[in-house]
Write a protein that holds these residues in place. Sequence first.
Motif, PDB file in Angstrom:
ATOM      1  N   ALA B  17       0.814  -1.206   0.000  1.00  0.00           N
ATOM      2  CA  ALA B  17       0.000   0.000   0.000  1.00  0.00           C
ATOM      3  C   ALA B  17       0.851   1.261   0.000  1.00  0.00           C
ATOM      4  O   ALA B  17       0.478   2.248  -0.596  1.00  0.00           O
ATOM      5  N   VAL B  18       2.002   1.216   0.652  1.00  0.00           N
ATOM      6  CA  VAL B  18       2.811   2.422   0.752  1.00  0.00           C
ATOM      7  C   VAL B  18       3.142   2.965  -0.628  1.00  0.00           C
ATOM      8  O   VAL B  18       3.033   4.153  -0.881  1.00  0.00           O
ATOM      9  N   ASN B  21      -0.506   3.665  -2.826  1.00  0.00           N
ATOM     10  CA  ASN B  21      -1.550   4.553  -2.361  1.00  0.00           C
ATOM     11  C   ASN B  21      -1.039   5.980  -2.252  1.00  0.00           C
ATOM     12  O   ASN B  21      -0.625   6.422  -1.195  1.00  0.00           O
ATOM     13  N   GLY B  23      -0.298   9.580  -1.572  1.00  0.00           N
ATOM     14  CA  GLY B  23      -0.777  10.628  -0.688  1.00  0.00           C
ATOM     15  C   GLY B  23      -1.388  10.160   0.621  1.00  0.00           C
ATOM     16  O   GLY B  23      -1.592  10.953   1.512  1.00  0.00           O
ATOM     17  N   SER B  24      -1.705   8.889   0.760  1.00  0.00           N
ATOM     18  CA  SER B  24      -2.297   8.473   2.026  1.00  0.00           C
ATOM     19  C   SER B  24      -1.584   7.246   2.558  1.00  0.00           C
ATOM     20  O   SER B  24      -1.537   6.217   1.913  1.00  0.00           O
ATOM     21  N   HIS B  25      -1.040   7.383   3.744  1.00  0.00           N
ATOM     22  CA  HIS B  25      -0.342   6.252   4.336  1.00  0.00           C
ATOM     23  C   HIS B  25      -1.334   5.200   4.747  1.00  0.00           C
ATOM     24  O   HIS B  25      -2.383   5.498   5.259  1.00  0.00           O
TER      25      HIS B  25
END
Lengths: 296, 156
Positions: B17-18, B21, B23-25
């Motif tokens: 995900a890092v 995704n 802009g969002s952690h």
Amino acid sequence: MRKLLKPTLAFAAIVASAMWILSAPETLSDGAEFARLGDVEKGRDVFYAGGCASCHAAPKAEGDAKLVLTGGRKFPSAFGTFYAPNISPDSKFGIGNWTALDLANAMVKGVSPGGQHYYPAFPYTSYSRMELADIVDLHAFLNTLPSSNEINREHELPLPTRFRRALGLWKLLYLDNDVVSGDFSRGQYLVEGLGHCAECHTPRTILGGLKSASWMSGAPLSEGEGRVPNITPHADGLAHWSIDDLTEYLESGFTPDFDSASGVMVDVIENTSQLSDEDRLAIATYLKALTPIPKP
Amino acid sequence: MKNSIRILALAATATFAVSANAGSHNFVAADVNDPVTLRINIMQNVGAATGLVSGMMKGNVPFDPIAAQAALSTINTASLGLSGLFPSGMDENMRSTAGPAIWADADSFKSAIAKFIADTGAAKSSPPATVEELQAAFAIVGANCQSCHKAYRIKR
């Protein structure tokens, strides 16, 4: 049974001759484009876009040492272990004696000045799309770099892979000799040709050719544990990256989350950071236009 | 068992995900008994601090010497906590982006962390008064991200 032996042998001989003819190294013919004096400054851009130093500099070289193309970097693979050769301008140990035509034959046709096939660890399957004028400029730039008298290391290959002539047949399957012409976009030229992104980002067939159906969707890392990411605009690839995110990454190595590039991609960023803003934008725009494919 | 499956899932999710995704952690619960979750959180905090520094260097965020100092200190804090968070022989290591060289070449890894501590410590202790000074300081600090990730991090 004996009666069958003769026709069988004859058939085998015909097949063998056909294979021999089909596997012959193919080369470019000399032409006016190779008579031109190469442009060193343009050649420098080609050098960074092509990522030559990433493989041909000494292992672990940093900074200016990356311009000494001494070779020696090790490439383990399913087909044996390859060692990058010395391509510095030394006339004995490097490629100082090569003409621009020799360099073009190596990069576009995968054939050495001595008429032997190169193994595709050298990504001529991508460089085959290069414009010959770029190779002439690159040739001029390479000649300005420092010489190295490092001796080339022999590849360590199992018996079937050692038979170089068979690469001629492999090339019939996987080498597309179409040179990119003006109607291809700059981004496509940089990604598919010079940048040779697919060589790592596309999975390979059992014979080691690129699987075009999974183009750029990510692959296992050939040099050890780990994976190379999907760079198509799919949800598990670059779907969430904007074009600005990509140009920033190609310049600084930082992702939208300010994570940084890892592994061999750090070397690639060192090269792409040397390109012009226009070229980075062209690469980003082209990647975002790829067919989205899930990772294999 | 259930607990370790949960940790595996978390680490795997964070890993993918890092980068995916923008802009969002992806939130990963920090578990005091699980170094993988701790180091993922530490690295994400480094990313957030780097985002602020980058914003100021590009002029997207107004330069503020106190904010710059705080960001550099955050990165320094991260460096101080890393060395104990990569224990060998954990199955969970296979689920994070930690590369095998961390354990195969443990001494070099430790030297890399020591360099990260030294560089961020130097940046913190001479706070940048201008954007130019911040750029000079971050050129040294940021080089640690690339050099360490080049040798010791892999994608899965």
